[in-house]
Write an enzyme that holds these catalytic residues in place. Structure first.
Site, short mmCIF file in Angstrom:
data_model
loop_
_atom_site.label_atom_id
_atom_site.label_comp_id
_atom_site.label_asym_id
_atom_site.label_seq_id
_atom_site.Cartn_x
_atom_site.Cartn_y
_atom_site.Cartn_z
N GLU A 37 0.89 -1.12 0.06
CA GLU A 37 -0.16 0.06 0.10
C GLU A 37 0.85 1.22 -0.04
OE1 GLU A 37 -3.62 0.11 -0.01
OE2 GLU A 37 -3.49 -2.04 -0.47
N HIS A 74 -4.91 1.37 7.15
CA HIS A 74 -3.27 1.80 6.70
C HIS A 74 -2.82 2.35 8.31
CE1 HIS A 74 -4.40 2.98 2.22
NE2 HIS A 74 -3.80 1.72 2.46
N CYS A 118 -2.94 11.33 3.44
CA CYS A 118 -3.19 10.09 2.55
C CYS A 118 -3.22 11.05 1.04
CB CYS A 118 -4.56 9.87 2.53
SG CYS A 118 -5.14 8.76 3.96
#
Ligand SMILES: NCCC[C@H](NC(=O)CCC(=O)O)C(=O)O
Length: 448
Positions: free
Chosen positions: A174, A250, A371
């Site tokens: 990720e 995450h 993000c």
């Protein structure tokens, strides 16, 4: 040589919508089917970029992707003209059309993992595009991500690009959302901190029960090998499976690091003491003084952290060495989080100031300030080698604001995704964008 950390923010694409696509991401699931506002989303992102630039930070911009991804739909068996492909998908498999329309590439912390030149064996900045294998709508990002990164960092003397890891869950990667780097100065060798959710090959590691662990230990190790990182400059840690099950999909939803500082929640990791000792020891050998700021669960619960995105903040070093925290508006709206932040900045520690941004459009899909940015630490020579078209300036901000105003809709619902006109709007906008950002041809519709 002087070095700095450049934040490359993802520009929100014209198809930003709430598809409810991310199982395990509480915001994505709970806002599913709501009407979105792509224009507002893109402008909110641009305002954050402008504000950081105005504060004196070097700011870059990362282009969005072509959506709907007609090529992806074709690979799933839909055929005919582009309009027919979209129409068939809408009729036969709406969830696949929704997935192929997601503007999820805006969360560029997931675009790649980046290792600065001071850490790598060959002295170049290394990029590995993330395979984002856990979610179909994200797994289709990496080919274009690689082309865009290649157009931004094209000089092979300074930049090395690696293709995404094998597209299987065992190598689920990720990108930078599970990677932090600690250092004394950005240009000096640092300690790269890889946080994984599970091990794919070693059953001794625990794993979450309810939601998927997107990042595997084996993926993190492969990235570290590809980048030529030295063992003494790497620390691996496991995310607490219980927080993944509480919606921390995450690690950057529960921890953020910058310089010599890790800001984290008490429940973020497994074996926290051992991990902190390793970080302290390894950074110490490089001349640094690792420091950590732990937020106790008694003050901020994991639920409050997930709801407010306190840790999905940007921790930035100001010229005097003190730090600034960029948080989303949702932190101010949460009484306990806001109180904690007041106490933190008043305590005389390293984090002196908090700045609040309205990023609601992105937040409703589970994407906060952190993000939306990919950090790339660069020395002066490397910065000079970056495509200057993607570095934010006052005129570029104006141009992009106008570009959004011209091309973006202010409302988008699921039914709108079936409109073939949306594809044309998107392609027209992106064709113009590649000229504005001087990227050349990077999109499937430009190269096929
Ligand atoms: N780093 C933040 C990533 C957020 C992203 N959300 C999404 O893809 C939601 C898309 C939607 O539901 O329409 C994700 O879960 O990977």
């Amino acid at each position: 040589m002087k070095s700095c950390e450049v934040n490359f923010d993802g520009l929100v694409g014209p198809t930003h919508n709430y598809g409810g696509l991310s199982f395990g991401n509480v915001a994505s699931q709970s806002n599913s089917q709501q009407s979105s506002n792509p224009k507002e989303a893109a402008l909110q992102g641009l305002q954050k970029m402008k504000a950081l630039m105005d504060m004196g930070f070097v700011q870059g911009v990362l282009a969005p992707q072509e959506r709907p991804d007609v090529a992806a739909l074709r690979s799933l068996g839909f055929s005919g003209t582009d309009a027919q492909v979209i129409e068939q998908a809408a009729r036969q498999a709406m969830p696949l059309l929704v997935a192929s329309c997601s503007a999820s590439s805006m969360w560029v912390a997931n675009a790649a993992t980046v290792s600065p030149s001071a850490d790598t064996a060959d002295g170049r900045v290394h990029f590995t595009a993330a395979n984002l294998n856990c979610k179909y709508h994200r797994s289709i990002e990496h080919p274009t991500t690689s082309r865009v990164l290649g157009a931004m960092f094209s000089d092979g003397k300074h930049f090395a690009h690696h293709a995404a890891l094998p597209a299987v869950a065992q190598f689920g990667d990720e990108g930078a959302a599970n990677h932090t780097r600690f250092c004394r100065e950005y240009g000096e060798a640092g300690v790269e901190f890889f946080v994984f959710g599970r091990s794919a090959f070693d059953p001794r590691y625990p794993a979450p029960q309810k939601y998927p662990a997107r990042q595997t230990l084996e993926a993190s190790q492969a990235v570290a090998r590809l980048h030529g990182l030295k063992e003494h400059g790497v620390v691996y840690a496991q995310q607490n499976p219980a927080v993944i099950d509480a919606g921390v999909f995450h690690n950057d939803v529960i921890a953020v690091g910058n310089g010599e500082v890790l800001f984290y929640h008490e429940d973020a990791f497994l074996n926290t003491e051992q991990m902190l000792a390793e970080l302290h020891g390894k950074l110490g050998k490089l001349g640094g003084n690792f420091q950590s700021v732990c937020v106790p669960r008694a003050l901020v619960s994991v639920e409050d952290a997930v709801r407010s995105y306190l840790f999905n903040s940007q921790l930035l070093t100001r010229p005097d060495g003190s730090m600034l925290l960029i948080v989303p508006e949702e932190c101010r709206a949460n009484e306990r989080v806001w109180q904690y932040l007041q106490g933190l900045t008043a305590s005389g520690g390293l984090i002196r100031e908090v700045k609040v941004f309205d990023l609601k459009q992105s937040m409703q899909n589970g994407g906060g300030p952190a993000c939306l940015r990919l950090r790339v630490a660069l020395n002066e020579t490397e910065l000079a080698a970056v495509n200057p078209g993607v570095i934010m300036t006052a005129p570029l901000y104006e141009t992009l604001t106008q570009w959004v105003g011209k091309h973006y809709r202010d409302s988008l619902r699921e039914t709108d995704l079936a409109d073939p006109q949306l594809l044309l709007e998107c392609r027209t906008a992106l064709d113009e964008l590649t000229q504005i950002l001087k990227l050349g041809s990077v999109y499937p519709f430009q190269i096929n």
